[in-house]
Design an enzyme around this catalytic site. Structure first.
Site, PDB file in Angstrom:
ATOM      1  N   TYR A  87      19.460  -7.648   4.005  1.00  0.00           N
ATOM      2  CA  TYR A  87      18.217  -7.219   4.648  1.00  0.00           C
ATOM      3  C   TYR A  87      17.920  -8.209   5.764  1.00  0.00           C
ATOM      4  O   TYR A  87      18.167  -9.405   5.624  1.00  0.00           O
ATOM      5  CB  TYR A  87      17.039  -7.212   3.645  1.00  0.00           C
ATOM      6  CG  TYR A  87      15.745  -6.779   4.288  1.00  0.00           C
ATOM      7  CD1 TYR A  87      15.494  -5.434   4.522  1.00  0.00           C
ATOM      8  CD2 TYR A  87      14.808  -7.713   4.706  1.00  0.00           C
ATOM      9  CE1 TYR A  87      14.328  -5.028   5.157  1.00  0.00           C
ATOM     10  CE2 TYR A  87      13.636  -7.316   5.344  1.00  0.00           C
ATOM     11  CZ  TYR A  87      13.400  -5.979   5.562  1.00  0.00           C
ATOM     12  OH  TYR A  87      12.245  -5.582   6.194  1.00  0.00           O
ATOM     13  N   ASP A 171       2.168  -3.561   9.928  1.00  0.00           N
ATOM     14  CA  ASP A 171       3.019  -4.342  10.826  1.00  0.00           C
ATOM     15  C   ASP A 171       2.869  -4.016  12.309  1.00  0.00           C
ATOM     16  O   ASP A 171       2.787  -4.885  13.148  1.00  0.00           O
ATOM     17  CB  ASP A 171       4.493  -4.099  10.485  1.00  0.00           C
ATOM     18  CG  ASP A 171       4.818  -4.422   9.050  1.00  0.00           C
ATOM     19  OD1 ASP A 171       3.887  -4.527   8.231  1.00  0.00           O
ATOM     20  OD2 ASP A 171       6.008  -4.579   8.741  1.00  0.00           O
ATOM     21  N   ARG A 198      10.958   1.896  15.129  1.00  0.00           N
ATOM     22  CA  ARG A 198       9.529   1.789  14.842  1.00  0.00           C
ATOM     23  C   ARG A 198       8.769   1.002  15.889  1.00  0.00           C
ATOM     24  O   ARG A 198       7.603   1.182  16.100  1.00  0.00           O
ATOM     25  CB  ARG A 198       9.333   1.138  13.483  1.00  0.00           C
ATOM     26  CG  ARG A 198       9.943   2.010  12.440  1.00  0.00           C
ATOM     27  CD  ARG A 198       9.755   1.488  11.070  1.00  0.00           C
ATOM     28  NE  ARG A 198      10.285   2.483  10.161  1.00  0.00           N
ATOM     29  CZ  ARG A 198       9.976   2.570   8.899  1.00  0.00           C
ATOM     30  NH1 ARG A 198       9.162   1.726   8.366  1.00  0.00           N
ATOM     31  NH2 ARG A 198      10.497   3.506   8.162  1.00  0.00           N
ATOM     32  N   GLU A 393       6.840   7.786   3.308  1.00  0.00           N
ATOM     33  CA  GLU A 393       6.206   6.508   3.630  1.00  0.00           C
ATOM     34  C   GLU A 393       4.849   6.737   4.326  1.00  0.00           C
ATOM     35  O   GLU A 393       3.862   6.088   4.036  1.00  0.00           O
ATOM     36  CB  GLU A 393       7.147   5.713   4.537  1.00  0.00           C
ATOM     37  CG  GLU A 393       6.778   4.268   4.730  1.00  0.00           C
ATOM     38  CD  GLU A 393       7.845   3.536   5.543  1.00  0.00           C
ATOM     39  OE1 GLU A 393       8.793   4.188   6.029  1.00  0.00           O
ATOM     40  OE2 GLU A 393       7.725   2.304   5.690  1.00  0.00           O
TER      41      GLU A 393
HETATM   42  C1  GLC Z   1       6.466  -2.151   6.038  1.00  0.00           C
HETATM   43  C2  GLC Z   1       4.945  -1.986   5.894  1.00  0.00           C
HETATM   44  C3  GLC Z   1       4.398  -2.964   4.864  1.00  0.00           C
HETATM   45  C4  GLC Z   1       5.165  -2.806   3.570  1.00  0.00           C
HETATM   46  C5  GLC Z   1       6.682  -2.885   3.788  1.00  0.00           C
HETATM   47  C6  GLC Z   1       7.475  -2.501   2.550  1.00  0.00           C
HETATM   48  O1  GLC Z   1       6.792  -3.394   6.526  1.00  0.00           O
HETATM   49  O2  GLC Z   1       4.300  -2.161   7.114  1.00  0.00           O
HETATM   50  O3  GLC Z   1       3.029  -2.754   4.632  1.00  0.00           O
HETATM   51  O4  GLC Z   1       4.759  -3.783   2.673  1.00  0.00           O
HETATM   52  O5  GLC Z   1       7.061  -1.993   4.794  1.00  0.00           O
HETATM   53  O6  GLC Z   1       7.113  -1.227   2.121  1.00  0.00           O
END
Ligand code: GLC
Length: 425
Positions: A87, A171, A198, A393
């Site tokens: 990752y 984010d 994104r 999501e």
């Molecule tokens: C993205 C989202 C965050 C979440 C992560 C894992 O980064 O913005 O809120 O915790 O994904 O799902």
């Protein structure tokens, strides 16, 4: 809208449990298979909340997995790496193993996320009355809150600052555009397959640059206060923290501790939210310019989680939430950014789509303020989204089509919670 067979409540609940089963990796639930292959902090809190009534033992194990990653400073990291699955940014970026405060036996990131965990533990307690569990995890929660109150009160006004967009949980929110634009132009060219579309490449490189700067400064709070170029007081982060302080105050007597400091902390946050982030609505404060960031996002409603928020603020926020700026003009609320903002984009991640977790938080806020019509609306529209498009999501707020990952854990977990309330009503 993509076609999906209509499912009744019982079948939807079974599907949600199935997703959570498939995403469970032995010590934690991954947010989604493939794209997010480790444990994410506030995701785990949402998962524990969703499991509290159905599989509380698993909800507890979920949080245990996360608390294993807690640093000696009290900081609960935003990612805990339980396996070596690739990752980016992974352990080689964060280098937690080189830091004396990080746990020795497990690799983590160096950032945190909205502190929803005490609220999750309170939910587990309500459904299990397991005193031993509360006693066991209370110190970890108290340490997390003490960390926020000290190392993260960068503005000195009683709020916790985030030092990276990833710490907000939202984010790619347009609220971070201004503070990010003030950073130097960076060109690393790091890419994360599946996540690249994104955000623009320049933003992604700035995210990485910010993380590396913090890491290279030894994750020191003094560096954050005096030098780090991104420091923002966010209403959602602090609204969640306030709600968790209230949860800690409720849990303290169960664990044999004094509730007063936690209730006092909640009062400090409430006063600071009104003094520092309120201008007729809540906006994030950029501590580097000392200005409020004008764009209104769903984060504005975070402080509504507080039952003691001043009445005039509750009235104003509910009016904005229900207006054509947010819920009033979208068939599938609640958009993550107000739809009249130039930054609004119905397709892009936290810049427009509706999310199950923020809907759940707003539904809780509506319940706390005794607004049954809003509770009902948020419940039915959220269930409609997952029934029609699956546990995606996030969702297009106008036509409800699913976006981002499939089989997303918090969408499944919170659906379980919504269904349980619907059946109980
Ligand atoms: C993205 C989202 C965050 C979440 C992560 C894992 O980064 O913005 O809120 O915790 O994904 O799902």
């Amino acid at each position: 809208m993509e076609a999906r067979p209509a499912v009744d409540d019982a079948a939807l609940g079974r599907e949600a449990l199935h997703v959570l089963e498939a995403n469970w990796m032995g010590s934690a639930t991954v947010p989604a298979p493939g794209l997010y292959p480790h444990q994410w902090s506030w995701d785990s809190a949402f998962v524990a909340i969703g499991l509290a009534r159905h599989l509380p033992g698993r909800g507890m194990a979920e949080l245990d997995g996360l608390f294993q990653g807690q640093w000696a400073t009290g900081m609960i990291p935003h990612i805990v790496f339980h396996t070596s699955e690739a990752y980016f940014p992974g352990p080689s970026v964060w280098r937690s193993s080189e830091h004396a405060d990080a746990p020795p036996a497990i690799l983590t990131s160096g950032l945190t996320t909205p502190p929803l965990h005490a609220l999750a533990v309170w939910r587990l307690w309500r459904h299990t009355a397991d005193v031993g569990y509360v006693r066991r995890v209370f110190p970890a929660l108290a340490a997390q809150h003490a960390y926020l109150a000290t190392a993260r009160d960068l503005g000195g006004g009683g709020l916790a600052a985030i030092v990276h967009p990833w710490e907000s949980g939202m984010d790619d929110s347009p609220a971070w555009d201004e503070p990010l634009a003030a950073l130097p132009e960076i060109r690393y060219g790091y890419r994360t397959p599946g996540l690249d579309e994104r955000h623009p490449a320049s933003d992604h490189d700035r995210y990485v640059w910010l993380a590396l700067r913090y890491r290279d400064a030894g994750y020191r709070p003094e560096y954050l206060r005096d030098e780090h170029p991104f420091a923002v007081e966010d209403p959602l982060f602090n609204g969640v923290w306030l709600a968790s302080c209230q949860a800690l105050a409720a849990l303290a007597p169960v664990a044999g501790f004094d509730p007063a400091p936690h209730a006092e902390q909640a009062a400090v946050i409430r006063a600071a939210l009104m003094e520092r982030l309120w201008d007729g609505c809540f906006h994030a404060r950029d501590l580097r310019t000392n200005r409020l960031i004008p764009v209104t996002t769903v984060a504005a409603f975070g402080p509504l989680l507080d039952p003691e928020l001043p009445r005039h603020a509750v009235t104003a926020l509910v009016e904005i939430l229900e207006s054509a700026r947010f819920m009033g003009a979208t068939g599938y609320p609640v958009p993550s950014c107000e739809i009249r903002a130039p930054q609004f984009d119905r397709t892009r991640y936290w810049r427009g789509p509706s999310w199950v977790n923020t809907n759940w938080l707003l539904r809780r806020a509506a319940a706390v303020h005794d607004l049954p019509h809003l509770v009902q609306l948020l419940t039915s529209s959220t269930l409609r989204l997952v029934r029609q498009a699956g546990f995606r999501e996030c969702f297009d707020p106008f036509d409800g089509s699913g976006r981002g990952c499939r089989d997303f854990s918090w969408s499944a977990a919170l659906t379980l919670d919504l269904l349980a309330d619907t059946l109980a009503a």
